[in-house]
Design an enzyme around this catalytic site. Sequence first.
Site, PDB file in Angstrom:
ATOM      1  N   ASN A   1      -1.950   0.088   7.313  1.00  0.00           N
ATOM      2  CA  ASN A   1      -1.550  -1.288   7.632  1.00  0.00           C
ATOM      3  C   ASN A   1      -0.748  -1.971   6.521  1.00  0.00           C
ATOM      4  OD1 ASN A   1      -3.613  -1.800   5.899  1.00  0.00           O
ATOM      5  ND2 ASN A   1      -4.787  -3.110   7.287  1.00  0.00           N
TER       6      ASN A   1
ATOM      7  N   HIS B   1      -2.185  -5.357   1.447  1.00  0.00           N
ATOM      8  CA  HIS B   1      -3.481  -5.994   1.187  1.00  0.00           C
ATOM      9  C   HIS B   1      -3.194  -7.415   0.726  1.00  0.00           C
ATOM     10  CE1 HIS B   1      -7.494  -6.744  -0.479  1.00  0.00           C
ATOM     11  NE2 HIS B   1      -6.850  -7.336  -1.466  1.00  0.00           N
TER      12      HIS B   1
ATOM     13  N   LYS C   1       0.827  -1.215   0.000  1.00  0.00           N
ATOM     14  CA  LYS C   1       0.000   0.000   0.000  1.00  0.00           C
ATOM     15  C   LYS C   1       0.867   1.273   0.000  1.00  0.00           C
ATOM     16  CE  LYS C   1      -3.988  -2.091   2.405  1.00  0.00           C
ATOM     17  NZ  LYS C   1      -4.916  -1.934   3.548  1.00  0.00           N
TER      18      LYS C   1
ATOM     19  N   GLU D   1      -9.736 -10.400  -7.747  1.00  0.00           N
ATOM     20  CA  GLU D   1      -8.821  -9.264  -7.518  1.00  0.00           C
ATOM     21  C   GLU D   1      -7.632  -9.317  -8.477  1.00  0.00           C
ATOM     22  OE1 GLU D   1      -7.808  -9.346  -3.369  1.00  0.00           O
ATOM     23  OE2 GLU D   1      -9.812  -8.748  -2.732  1.00  0.00           O
TER      24      GLU D   1
HETATM   25  P1  IDP Z   1      -7.898  -6.865   5.460  1.00  0.00           P
HETATM   26  O1  IDP Z   1      -7.077  -5.852   4.708  1.00  0.00           O
HETATM   27  O2  IDP Z   1      -7.129  -7.434   6.624  1.00  0.00           O
HETATM   28  O3  IDP Z   1      -8.508  -7.917   4.579  1.00  0.00           O
HETATM   29  P2  IDP Z   1     -10.565  -5.690   5.596  1.00  0.00           P
HETATM   30  O4  IDP Z   1     -11.521  -5.925   6.702  1.00  0.00           O
HETATM   31  O5  IDP Z   1     -10.826  -6.332   4.272  1.00  0.00           O
HETATM   32  O6  IDP Z   1      -9.096  -6.060   6.142  1.00  0.00           O
HETATM   33  O7  IDP Z   1     -10.470  -4.128   5.396  1.00  0.00           O
HETATM   34  C1  IDP Z   1      -9.839  -3.588   4.258  1.00  0.00           C
HETATM   35  C2  IDP Z   1      -8.965  -2.442   4.691  1.00  0.00           C
HETATM   36  O8  IDP Z   1      -9.792  -1.404   5.200  1.00  0.00           O
HETATM   37  C3  IDP Z   1      -8.016  -2.764   5.845  1.00  0.00           C
HETATM   38  O9  IDP Z   1      -6.800  -3.341   5.402  1.00  0.00           O
HETATM   39  C4  IDP Z   1      -7.783  -1.409   6.459  1.00  0.00           C
HETATM   40  O10 IDP Z   1      -6.831  -0.667   5.684  1.00  0.00           O
HETATM   41  C5  IDP Z   1      -9.151  -0.743   6.279  1.00  0.00           C
HETATM   42  N1  IDP Z   1     -10.012  -0.891   7.438  1.00  0.00           N
HETATM   43  C6  IDP Z   1     -10.642  -1.999   7.863  1.00  0.00           C
HETATM   44  N2  IDP Z   1     -11.368  -1.772   8.967  1.00  0.00           N
HETATM   45  C7  IDP Z   1     -11.195  -0.463   9.243  1.00  0.00           C
HETATM   46  C8  IDP Z   1     -11.690   0.399  10.270  1.00  0.00           C
HETATM   47  O11 IDP Z   1     -12.442   0.001  11.170  1.00  0.00           O
HETATM   48  N3  IDP Z   1     -11.277   1.701  10.212  1.00  0.00           N
HETATM   49  C9  IDP Z   1     -10.464   2.164   9.250  1.00  0.00           C
HETATM   50  N4  IDP Z   1      -9.970   1.391   8.268  1.00  0.00           N
HETATM   51  C10 IDP Z   1     -10.332   0.090   8.263  1.00  0.00           C
HETATM   52 MG    MG Z   2      -9.879  -7.680   3.040  1.00  0.00          MG
END
Ligand code: IDP
Ligand code: MG
Length: 150
Positions: free
Chosen positions: A112, A115, A9, A126
Site C-alpha cells: 500500500n 506509511h 515503502k 515515530e
Molecule cells: P495504516 O498504514 O493505514 O496506518 P495499519 O492498520 O496501521 O494501517 O497497518 C499497518 C500496515 O500493516 C498497513 O499499512 C499494511 O501495510 C499492513 N496491514 C494492515 N492490515 C493488514 C492485513 O490485514 N493484512 C496484511 N497487511 C496488513
Molecule cells: Mg498505522
Amino acid sequence: MEQTLILIKPDAVQRGLVGAIISRLERRGLKIIALKMLQIDEALGKRLYAVHQGKPFFSGLVDFITSSPVIAAVLEGPRAVEVARQSMGQTDPAQAAPGTIRGDFGLEIRRNLVHGSDSVANAEQEISLFFSPGELLSYEREADRWVKES
Ligand code: IDP
Ligand code: MG
C-alpha cells in the site's frame, strides 16, 4: 506546527513512485522539513510496527518494510497528521478513494505504498525513530502565506 512521519515503502521505491508520492503531499501544501533514504533493519521495523505485534500479518509486514530501501520524511503543516492520511487514502488500496495515493497506485493491503503517522503523539514517537532533532529543519517558505493563514 503539527508534524507527521511519512514513509514511502519499498514497493513504491521499487516502482519509481517516490517523486509522484512526495509531489502529491508537497502540492497539498505540506512542508518537507526532513527527508532521507534508508534501509530499515529488523529492529527498527519491529519498533515502527510494535502496535501490530501478535497480529497474523506482523512478520510479513516487518519482512516487507525491511525488504528494500524506503524514503522517510517529516512533513509539517496545519493538521498535518490528518491531512497526510487523507491524501494517502484508506489502508486497503481496494477501499481507498480514487485521487488518493493508495487509491490511484495500489491494489492490495500488503502493497500500500505509504506509511503515515495516525496521531500527533504517534507522529512524535515515530519521527524520533528516524530523525534526530537536529535533522528537522526550521525555515520559512515564501508561498506559505498563500497556502495557510498562520
Ligand atoms: P495504516 O498504514 O493505514 O496506518 P495499519 O492498520 O496501521 O494501517 O497497518 C499497518 C500496515 O500493516 C498497513 O499499512 C499494511 O501495510 C499492513 N496491514 C494492515 N492490515 C493488514 C492485513 O490485514 N493484512 C496484511 N497487511 C496488513
Ligand atoms: Mg498505522
